[in-house]
Each structure stands twice: as C-alpha cells, then as structure tokens.
Motif scaffolding. Structure first.
Motif, PDB file in Angstrom:
ATOM      1  N   GLU A 193     -63.607 -10.805  44.564  1.00 25.84           N
ATOM      2  CA  GLU A 193     -64.237 -10.192  43.392  1.00 25.84           C
ATOM      3  C   GLU A 193     -65.564 -10.851  43.112  1.00 25.84           C
ATOM      4  O   GLU A 193     -66.548 -10.185  42.789  1.00 25.84           O
ATOM      5  N   SER A 194     -65.619 -12.219  43.243  1.00 31.87           N
ATOM      6  CA  SER A 194     -66.870 -12.917  42.964  1.00 31.87           C
ATOM      7  C   SER A 194     -67.925 -12.545  43.969  1.00 31.87           C
ATOM      8  O   SER A 194     -69.084 -12.338  43.634  1.00 31.87           O
ATOM      9  N   ARG A 195     -67.510 -12.482  45.281  1.00 33.32           N
ATOM     10  CA  ARG A 195     -68.488 -12.160  46.312  1.00 33.32           C
ATOM     11  C   ARG A 195     -69.010 -10.738  46.159  1.00 33.32           C
ATOM     12  O   ARG A 195     -70.148 -10.449  46.477  1.00 33.32           O
ATOM     13  N   SER A 196     -68.160  -9.834  45.659  1.00 29.27           N
ATOM     14  CA  SER A 196     -68.588  -8.438  45.533  1.00 29.27           C
ATOM     15  C   SER A 196     -69.440  -8.198  44.302  1.00 29.27           C
ATOM     16  O   SER A 196     -70.008  -7.132  44.145  1.00 29.27           O
ATOM     17  N   GLY A 197     -69.513  -9.199  43.393  1.00 30.83           N
ATOM     18  CA  GLY A 197     -70.310  -9.045  42.177  1.00 30.83           C
ATOM     19  C   GLY A 197     -69.565  -8.365  41.049  1.00 30.83           C
ATOM     20  O   GLY A 197     -70.118  -8.117  39.994  1.00 30.83           O
ATOM     21  N   ARG A 198     -68.265  -8.053  41.297  1.00 33.79           N
ATOM     22  CA  ARG A 198     -67.464  -7.423  40.252  1.00 33.79           C
ATOM     23  C   ARG A 198     -66.864  -8.486  39.351  1.00 33.79           C
ATOM     24  O   ARG A 198     -66.564  -9.590  39.809  1.00 33.79           O
ATOM     25  N   PRO A 199     -66.595  -8.171  38.077  1.00 33.50           N
ATOM     26  CA  PRO A 199     -66.020  -9.159  37.166  1.00 33.50           C
ATOM     27  C   PRO A 199     -64.642  -9.597  37.635  1.00 33.50           C
ATOM     28  O   PRO A 199     -63.880  -8.813  38.204  1.00 33.50           O
ATOM     29  N   SER A 200     -64.319 -10.849  37.403  1.00 36.86           N
ATOM     30  CA  SER A 200     -62.998 -11.361  37.704  1.00 36.86           C
ATOM     31  C   SER A 200     -62.012 -10.824  36.676  1.00 36.86           C
ATOM     32  O   SER A 200     -62.389 -10.187  35.695  1.00 36.86           O
ATOM     33  N   ARG A 201     -60.705 -11.111  36.929  1.00 33.22           N
ATOM     34  CA  ARG A 201     -59.686 -10.650  35.996  1.00 33.22           C
ATOM     35  C   ARG A 201     -59.922 -11.220  34.596  1.00 33.22           C
ATOM     36  O   ARG A 201     -59.770 -10.519  33.601  1.00 33.22           O
ATOM     37  N   SER A 202     -60.297 -12.497  34.515  1.00 32.51           N
ATOM     38  CA  SER A 202     -60.573 -13.090  33.212  1.00 32.51           C
ATOM     39  C   SER A 202     -61.790 -12.440  32.569  1.00 32.51           C
ATOM     40  O   SER A 202     -61.866 -12.295  31.352  1.00 32.51           O
ATOM     41  N   GLY A 203     -62.757 -12.041  33.402  1.00 30.08           N
ATOM     42  CA  GLY A 203     -63.931 -11.347  32.875  1.00 30.08           C
ATOM     43  C   GLY A 203     -63.578 -10.011  32.269  1.00 30.08           C
ATOM     44  O   GLY A 203     -64.091  -9.636  31.210  1.00 30.08           O
ATOM     45  N   TRP A 204     -62.662  -9.274  32.943  1.00 31.57           N
ATOM     46  CA  TRP A 204     -62.220  -7.989  32.399  1.00 31.57           C
ATOM     47  C   TRP A 204     -61.481  -8.173  31.076  1.00 31.57           C
ATOM     48  O   TRP A 204     -61.638  -7.394  30.147  1.00 31.57           O
ATOM     49  N   ARG A 205     -60.653  -9.224  30.998  1.00 28.41           N
ATOM     50  CA  ARG A 205     -59.925  -9.487  29.764  1.00 28.41           C
ATOM     51  C   ARG A 205     -60.891  -9.779  28.618  1.00 28.41           C
ATOM     52  O   ARG A 205     -60.690  -9.343  27.486  1.00 28.41           O
ATOM     53  N   PHE A 206     -61.952 -10.537  28.931  1.00 28.58           N
ATOM     54  CA  PHE A 206     -62.952 -10.843  27.908  1.00 28.58           C
ATOM     55  C   PHE A 206     -63.622  -9.568  27.410  1.00 28.58           C
ATOM     56  O   PHE A 206     -63.788  -9.366  26.202  1.00 28.58           O
ATOM     57  N   LEU A 207     -64.014  -8.701  28.347  1.00 32.73           N
ATOM     58  CA  LEU A 207     -64.666  -7.449  27.948  1.00 32.73           C
ATOM     59  C   LEU A 207     -63.724  -6.555  27.155  1.00 32.73           C
ATOM     60  O   LEU A 207     -64.125  -5.904  26.189  1.00 32.73           O
ATOM     61  N   ARG A 208     -62.442  -6.546  27.559  1.00 32.56           N
ATOM     62  CA  ARG A 208     -61.462  -5.748  26.820  1.00 32.56           C
ATOM     63  C   ARG A 208     -61.298  -6.262  25.404  1.00 32.56           C
ATOM     64  O   ARG A 208     -61.295  -5.489  24.445  1.00 32.56           O
TER      65      ARG A 208
END
Length: 209
Positions: free
Chosen positions: A7-22
């Motif tokens: 996920e980090s290499r692809s530039g997409r948010p990590s699972r924790s990043g998605w939780r933060f945005l949610r």
C-alpha cells in the motif's frame, strides 16, 4: 530497515490512514448535524428592527435566542423575549417578530405608576435601571395602567418606554407566541455582551396570591 508495504509503495493510504479519514468524516458529519439541530431547534438569530428596546438593544444589533424558552425552560420576569406578532402589532412591511421585556407573568397584577414613578408587580415596586425616558420625566410610563395578566399570557414592555408600542397599547401576549429568550448580543463586535434580566430586582417580586 523495514520494507515498505504494497500500500505504501503504491501511494495508497494504509489501513490506519483509511480509519483516520473515516473518523474525520464522521466528526465532520456529526458537527454539521449538531450545528443544524442547534440552529433549527435550540438557538435562533434575530436582528433588532426598531428602537423600542434602546439602550439595551440598538437597531441592527444581532442577538441569539434560546428557543428552549418557554417550552422547556420557564419564562421569568425581566427576560428579554422574541415573540410572533399576536395580530395587529406590526404592519406587513415590518415583519412577523417583536422583542420586548417580560414584565408580568400569568396571574400577575401589574400597575403603574407609584409616587416615585415606578411600576409595581403584585404590589412590589420595581426599580428599572434599563428604562429610557425623557430627561425631564420621572415616570417609567406616560400611561397609567392596572391589569391582571390572564392565564396563558404575559405582559411585555420595551425598555425605551416612551417609544415603545407594547402591552400598554396592544394588550397581553400569548405565551404560545413566544419564540424564545434573547440571551446575548453577537453583532456588531463592539456591542457584544450578555443580556441580563436584572434578577436582583425581578426576583424580589412575590408570586400572585
């Protein structure tokens, strides 16, 4: 050195990043909903349309109105209240709402004036430091009156007592028409302040017998 996740290499948010945005999205939605509910059911803004409440309130002042009064919180003598026109108080061009001070509650005996020019409620003379009157006049009202406020209604008067068309002219106001109690001036900034009811004076008034 740790390896980067896919996920980090692809530039997409990590699972924790998605939780933060949610969580952030939930907070924003809840805040907006709370703001809507407060504005719709608890607090209302009102702009002063006339000089009948000077010097307490000036034309163009903006106030916040607590709409829990009188449905949840009872009215008290001295409260500054916004109410809908019961009929005949305003012209079509003047709008629908008015603002005055509560002088008499249901059952109160309100009269004016005593030897010192004061009004009395239930036999108790009230000193009203907020009243505006001509410099050469010592009465808080040009008109004498002696009324008992009917059940379900209130007696209201403007602080600019000689420039206010209030209960002395139009009669009492149904409590059902009260929109709420004005409690703070929000605009202009130079006028910001809490609206007092002068409780030291009004709390001394006895209840009607």
């Amino acid at each position: 050195m740790s390896e980067q996740t896919d996920e980090s290499r692809s530039g997409r948010p990590s699972r924790s990043g998605w939780r933060f945005l949610r969580d952030l999205a939930v907070i924003v939605v809840v805040a907006l909903l709370a703001s809507f509910l407060v504005k719709a059911y608890l607090v209302r803004a009102f702009s002063i349309p006339s000089g009948s409440m000077e010097r307490t309130l000036l034309i163009g002042d903006n106030v916040l109105v607590n709409e829990l009064v009188p449905g949840v919180v009872p009215l008290r003598r001295g409260d500054v209240v916004v109410f809908r026109d019961p009929g005949g108080w305003l012209t079509a061009e003047q709008g629908d709402d008015l603002i005055k001070r509560v002088i008499g509650l249901p059952g109160d005996h309100v009269s004016c004036c005593d030897a010192r020019g004061r009004l009395s409620v239930n036999g108790h003379a009230v000193d009203e430091p907020y009243v505006v009157r001509p410099a050469d006049v010592d009465r808080v009202s040009a008109e004498d009156f002696d009324v008992t406020v009917p059940a379900g209604r209130i007696w209201v008067m403007g602080d600019n007592r000689y420039e206010s068309a209030d209960s002395r002219i139009h009669g009492t106001v149904p409590t059902a028409d009260v929109v709420g109690r004005a409690f703070v001036v929000t605009w202009p900034v130079t006028r910001w302040g809490v609206l007092g009811r002068y409780g030291d004076e009004w709390d001394a008034v006895p209840d009607p017998r």
